[in-house]
Design a protein around this motif. Structure first.
Motif, short mmCIF file in Angstrom:
data_model
loop_
_atom_site.label_atom_id
_atom_site.label_comp_id
_atom_site.label_asym_id
_atom_site.label_seq_id
_atom_site.Cartn_x
_atom_site.Cartn_y
_atom_site.Cartn_z
N VAL A 132 -68.53 10.69 76.93
CA VAL A 132 -68.23 10.10 78.24
C VAL A 132 -66.95 9.28 78.16
O VAL A 132 -66.79 8.43 77.29
CB VAL A 132 -69.39 9.22 78.76
N GLY A 133 -66.02 9.58 79.07
CA GLY A 133 -64.77 8.85 79.15
C GLY A 133 -64.75 8.04 80.43
O GLY A 133 -65.36 6.99 80.53
N GLN A 134 -64.10 8.57 81.45
CA GLN A 134 -63.96 7.90 82.74
C GLN A 134 -65.17 8.18 83.63
O GLN A 134 -65.68 9.30 83.67
CB GLN A 134 -62.69 8.39 83.43
N VAL A 135 -65.63 7.15 84.37
CA VAL A 135 -66.76 7.28 85.28
C VAL A 135 -66.38 6.67 86.63
O VAL A 135 -65.80 5.59 86.67
CB VAL A 135 -68.02 6.57 84.74
N GLU A 136 -66.70 7.38 87.70
CA GLU A 136 -66.49 6.86 89.06
C GLU A 136 -67.81 6.97 89.80
O GLU A 136 -68.45 8.02 89.77
CB GLU A 136 -65.42 7.65 89.79
N ALA A 137 -68.21 5.90 90.48
CA ALA A 137 -69.49 5.88 91.20
C ALA A 137 -69.25 5.80 92.70
O ALA A 137 -68.38 5.06 93.16
CB ALA A 137 -70.32 4.68 90.75
N ASN A 138 -70.03 6.57 93.44
CA ASN A 138 -70.05 6.52 94.90
C ASN A 138 -71.49 6.38 95.35
O ASN A 138 -72.32 7.25 95.07
CB ASN A 138 -69.46 7.80 95.51
N VAL A 139 -71.80 5.27 96.04
CA VAL A 139 -73.16 5.01 96.49
C VAL A 139 -73.38 5.72 97.82
O VAL A 139 -72.57 5.61 98.74
CB VAL A 139 -73.42 3.49 96.64
N LEU A 140 -74.50 6.44 97.91
CA LEU A 140 -74.85 7.15 99.14
C LEU A 140 -75.32 6.16 100.19
O LEU A 140 -76.21 5.36 99.94
CB LEU A 140 -75.97 8.16 98.85
N LEU A 141 -74.69 6.18 101.36
CA LEU A 141 -75.09 5.31 102.46
C LEU A 141 -76.08 6.01 103.40
O LEU A 141 -77.06 5.43 103.83
CB LEU A 141 -73.86 4.85 103.25
N SER A 142 -75.80 7.27 103.72
CA SER A 142 -76.72 8.05 104.56
C SER A 142 -76.51 9.51 104.23
O SER A 142 -75.50 9.89 103.66
CB SER A 142 -76.47 7.78 106.04
N GLU A 143 -77.49 10.32 104.63
CA GLU A 143 -77.42 11.74 104.33
C GLU A 143 -78.01 12.52 105.49
O GLU A 143 -79.04 12.16 106.03
CB GLU A 143 -78.22 12.03 103.05
N GLU A 144 -77.33 13.59 105.86
CA GLU A 144 -77.81 14.49 106.90
C GLU A 144 -78.02 15.84 106.26
O GLU A 144 -77.12 16.40 105.65
CB GLU A 144 -76.76 14.61 108.02
N ARG A 145 -79.24 16.33 106.33
CA ARG A 145 -79.52 17.66 105.77
C ARG A 145 -79.21 18.70 106.82
O ARG A 145 -79.64 18.60 107.95
CB ARG A 145 -80.99 17.75 105.36
#
Length: 151
Positions: A133-146
């Motif tokens: 593992v080198g670089q990590v970027e996180a994106n938190v889910l706010l909402s989801e539409e299926r």
């Protein structure tokens, strides 16, 4: 590829929305008899168009209120590095999806956690300690539409 008619597409749309439908209930929706509907479903399965039926689990009801998408760039690449990473990351229960992608990152992960503190624990103790593992970027889910894709 199998040629699909409008009835096949209607069956696929209905099953994509509710995979628990019986052949009889599905047939009523698409105006076919139960046996005719069953034959079409079997044909779609044999052609590989229907690859399975899944249950959608409500993660929040199970106490997993946070979903995070991680972009992972490996520090060292190569066949051994990829296989080691994939094997190790697949063993982490909080990691729901592992996608090998082309672009800025090598992998995209869908990680679930009880809350942000739980996610931080998973990130620090499990994901950041994985091989390569080198670089990590996180994106938190706010909402989801299926959405049902193109059928």
């Amino acid at each position: 590829m199998t040629d699909l008619d409008d009835t096949d597409r209607a069956i696929l749309r209905a099953l994509a929305g509710d995979a628990t439908l019986s052949a009889g209930a599905l047939g009523r929706r698409v105006e076919l008899s139960q046996p005719a509907t069953w034959r079409r479903i079997k044909r779609l399965e044999e052609a590989g168009i229907i690859a399975g039926r899944r249950v959608i689990v409500n993660r929040e009801a199970l106490g997993f209120g946070v979903t995070v998408f991680l972009g992972i760039k490996l520090a060292a690449k190569g066949r051994v590095g990829l296989e080691d990473f994939e094997r190790a990351v697949s063993a982490i229960p909080e990691v729901q999806i592992v996608q090998h992608v082309l672009g800025l990152f090598d992998y995209r992960l869908r990680v679930v956690a009880r809350d942000i503190a739980d996610f931080e624990r998973v990130l620090r103790r499990r994901i950041m300690t994985l091989p390569g593992v080198g670089q990590v970027e996180a994106n938190v889910l706010l909402s989801e539409e299926r959405r049902i894709g193109p059928i």
